[in-house]
Design an enzyme around this catalytic site. Structure first.
Site, mmCIF file in Angstrom:
data_model
loop_
_atom_site.group_PDB
_atom_site.id
_atom_site.type_symbol
_atom_site.label_atom_id
_atom_site.label_comp_id
_atom_site.label_asym_id
_atom_site.label_seq_id
_atom_site.Cartn_x
_atom_site.Cartn_y
_atom_site.Cartn_z
ATOM 1 N N CYS A 70 43.581 68.249 4.163
ATOM 2 C CA CYS A 70 43.940 69.656 4.360
ATOM 3 C C CYS A 70 44.631 70.106 3.072
ATOM 4 O O CYS A 70 45.762 69.717 2.790
ATOM 5 C CB CYS A 70 44.865 69.770 5.568
ATOM 6 S SG CYS A 70 45.257 71.456 6.018
ATOM 7 N N CYS A 105 45.567 70.478 -14.166
ATOM 8 C CA CYS A 105 45.134 69.593 -15.251
ATOM 9 C C CYS A 105 43.628 69.452 -15.407
ATOM 10 O O CYS A 105 43.171 68.861 -16.375
ATOM 11 C CB CYS A 105 45.761 68.213 -15.064
ATOM 12 S SG CYS A 105 45.093 67.277 -13.672
ATOM 13 N N CYS A 111 47.645 65.100 -6.950
ATOM 14 C CA CYS A 111 46.747 64.817 -8.062
ATOM 15 C C CYS A 111 47.323 63.616 -8.814
ATOM 16 O O CYS A 111 48.483 63.634 -9.220
ATOM 17 C CB CYS A 111 46.645 66.033 -8.984
ATOM 18 S SG CYS A 111 45.703 65.698 -10.495
ATOM 19 N N CYS A 113 41.574 70.148 -10.092
ATOM 20 C CA CYS A 113 42.995 70.483 -10.063
ATOM 21 C C CYS A 113 43.232 71.679 -10.980
ATOM 22 O O CYS A 113 42.804 71.678 -12.139
ATOM 23 C CB CYS A 113 43.827 69.290 -10.531
ATOM 24 S SG CYS A 113 45.601 69.634 -10.624
ATOM 25 N N CYS A 161 48.382 64.663 -12.671
ATOM 26 C CA CYS A 161 49.523 65.525 -13.031
ATOM 27 C C CYS A 161 50.580 65.632 -11.933
ATOM 28 O O CYS A 161 51.533 66.386 -12.068
ATOM 29 C CB CYS A 161 49.043 66.916 -13.436
ATOM 30 S SG CYS A 161 48.418 67.921 -12.072
#
Length: 187
Positions: free
Chosen positions: A168, A97, A143, A94, A146
């Site tokens: 996707c 984070c 995510c 990510c 976060c």
């Protein structure tokens, strides 16, 4: 006759100005739609990451902020997708984070214009919820650490994968770290 020439000159100048603006926007789009890459694995968050909008704006580009924090979608077939297509073995984290999300082992080539995976590498770092926005029934992927919007997951499309799923994902919210860099970091 000189009136017509003046109008033609103004029209040419206006067209040239429009072309310049379009070119500038295209170049700006290329700069802001690239996927981040790194030679080192980011530090994984151990707890929920909570930041104010102002804090997110300081660490994300405007386009990353629009996609990750405002549930946007990057344009199909952009610079981050081209990078994704060219990347070898590695892990995707990510961008907000540093949580591990996907691995290249689960990449699928479906030519949809966005990075696609058939499974998450760390399920505890990926959450899903039904998304009925824009008159469609989809499943949003975020995510878990976060709450960044990552993209959507689709099932039952008939891809010959172990899960029959297609995550996707917007490439701009991913940070790619090649496997050799991850291994070096873990030693």
């Amino acid at each position: 006759m000189s009136g017509i020439l003046s109008i033609m000159k103004l029209a040419i100048i206006a067209l040239m100005g429009s072309a310049f603006v379009a070119l500038a926007c295209t170049q700006q789009g290329e700069k802001t739609t690239k996927m981040e890459t790194s030679d080192k694995k980011p530090e994984a968050p151990t707890e929920k990451v909570v930041k104010t909008d102002e804090e997110w704006k300081k660490i994300l580009t405007p386009e990353q902020y629009r996609v990750a924090r405002q549930a946007g979608t990057e344009p199909a077939n952009n610079a981050s997708y081209k990078q994704y297509k060219a990347q070898g073995a590695g892990t995707y984290f990510c961008v907000g984070c540093g949580a591990e999300l996907f691995h290249s082992k689960t990449k699928i080539n479906v030519n949809c214009g966005w990075p696609a995976f058939y499974d998450a590498s760390k399920h505890k770092n990926v959450t899903t919820k039904v998304d009925n926005e824009h008159g469609m029934k989809r499943v949003e992927v975020t995510c878990a650490k976060c709450d960044a919007h990552l993209g959507h997951v689709f099932e039952g499309e008939g891809y010959k994968t172990p899960t029959d799923k297609r995550y996707c994902i917007n490439g701009i919210v991913l940070k790619f770290v090649p496997d050799k860099a991850v291994a070096k970091t873990e030693k």
